[in-house]
Design an enzyme around this catalytic site. Structure first.
Site, PDB file in Angstrom:
ATOM      1  N   ARG A  37      17.966  12.992  -6.693  1.00  0.00           N
ATOM      2  CA  ARG A  37      16.735  12.751  -6.623  1.00  0.00           C
ATOM      3  C   ARG A  37      16.194  12.628  -5.132  1.00  0.00           C
ATOM      4  O   ARG A  37      15.019  13.622  -5.528  1.00  0.00           O
ATOM      5  CB  ARG A  37      16.209  11.200  -6.554  1.00  0.00           C
ATOM      6  CG  ARG A  37      16.505  10.840  -8.522  1.00  0.00           C
ATOM      7  CD  ARG A  37      16.063   9.388  -8.447  1.00  0.00           C
ATOM      8  NE  ARG A  37      15.945   8.742  -9.865  1.00  0.00           N
ATOM      9  CZ  ARG A  37      15.994   8.186 -11.219  1.00  0.00           C
ATOM     10  NH1 ARG A  37      15.369   7.677  -9.938  1.00  0.00           N
ATOM     11  NH2 ARG A  37      16.352   7.457 -12.145  1.00  0.00           N
ATOM     12  N   ASP A 139       1.876  -0.369 -11.981  1.00  0.00           N
ATOM     13  CA  ASP A 139       3.395  -0.160 -12.142  1.00  0.00           C
ATOM     14  C   ASP A 139       2.815   0.745 -10.607  1.00  0.00           C
ATOM     15  O   ASP A 139       2.114   0.515  -9.844  1.00  0.00           O
ATOM     16  CB  ASP A 139       3.650   1.784 -12.860  1.00  0.00           C
ATOM     17  CG  ASP A 139       5.746   1.671 -12.800  1.00  0.00           C
ATOM     18  OD1 ASP A 139       5.643   0.909 -14.396  1.00  0.00           O
ATOM     19  OD2 ASP A 139       5.798   2.081 -12.011  1.00  0.00           O
TER      20      ASP A 139
END
Ligand SMILES: C[S@@+](CC[C@H](N)C(=O)[O-])C[C@H]1O[C@@H](n2cnc3c(N)ncnc32)[C@H](O)[C@@H]1O
Length: 274
Positions: A37, A139
């Site tokens: 990632r 979030d």
């Protein structure tokens, strides 16, 4: 073949960073995941190693780079009407009893790209008629919130939406938007999205009648879970409901929470009622 290979020590640095910042406990098995990632950021800055990238992020981060790391290290899997028993409970047991007056307020507290918040919005609009309601989605990842705000989804990702709601609340795209689906403006007007770190709450959000905190506790350890639940209980009205994911547990975590059905809890201050 990976063009960059993270060392154990470099992995620990990112593991500690995301734990301190977000409360996310990355197990040692996640080394490859972190490697793949973050590799694009090394390429982006033409760096040779993960330790160079870590130093950059810690010491003189370019604007927004810590947020990029957070975005990349969170897992944002979600879909419409996930865990349908929760929606059935709202539909059958909760919403029919609501008498209106003030707005019915719901918080989707780890909303990811917004599918959970819009699923709830469809149900509220359908069940509450002209009674006012509002939903806040939040979030830690600003990347997913941008997508949530747009309310635009690929038609391949909409399996869970009941057929009737599809025709009432979703506009199928044409031309450049063929293959996508836009959530109706009437719903989008009542759903707002904002960044909020559950681990480091900096402002009051509630009170809410319902909080969805689903499929995020799995990333936290017991201590962080306790801290987050304590905070969220303060954001609930008395008798308000907290929904957690079906594979999660908060048994015994807070004395003011009483189980209604598995994974749904009611705030009952002063402990269980007789
Ligand atoms: C797997 S998704 C769950 C989405 C949705 N609630 C569901 O059940 O489908 C988990 C979300 O939690 C968010 N998250 C992780 N740590 C967080 C934190 N400390 N504060 C706020 N959100 C966080 C991630 O960014 C991710 O979008």
């Amino acid at each position: 073949m990976l063009d960059y290979k993270i060392t154990e020590e470099e992995f620990r640095s990112f593991q500690n960073f995301i734990y301190d910042h977000a409360g996310i406990k990355l197990s040692d098995q996640k080394t490859l995941l972190v490697n793949s990632r973050l590799a694009s950021r090394l390429r982006h800055y033409s760096l040779d190693s993960f330790s160079q990238y870590f130093d950059l992020v810690m010491e003189s981060p370019p604007q927004g780079e810590r947020q990029v790391v957070t975005d990349l290290l969170t897992t944002n899997e979600t879909y419409f009407f996930r865990e349908p028993k929760h929606f059935a409970h709202l539909e059958k047991e909760v919403l029919p009893k609501w008498r209106g007056g003030r707005p019915f307020r719901v918080w989707s507290a780890a909303s990811s790209t917004g599918e959970e918040a819009y699923s709830i919005a469809m149900l509220l609009d359908d069940m509450l008629g002209s009674m006012p309601w509002e939903i806040v989605g939040s979030d830690i990842s600003s990347r997913v919130l941008k997508k949530a705000q747009q309310g635009l989804y690929q038609q391949t990702r909409i399996d869970g939406i009941p057929r009737e709601y599809m025709s009432r609340y979703c506009l199928k795209g044409t031309g450049d938007y063929a293959g996508s689906l836009l959530i109706d403006k009437k719903l989008r007007q009542n759903v707002t999205f904002t960044t909020y770190n559950l681990k480091k709450p900096e402002r009051k959000m509630g009170p809410f009648h319902i909080i969805f905190l689903r499929n995020v506790l799995i990333y936290f350890d017991a201590e962080t879970t306790k801290q987050i639940i304590n905070n969220l209980v303060r954001e609930l009205h008395n008798d308000g409901l907290l929904f957690i994911g079906h594979s999660e547990s908060i048994k015994g975590v807070h004395r003011d929470l009483e189980a209604v059905i598995p994974t749904v809890y009611r705030k009952t201050p002063g402990g269980k009622r007789k």
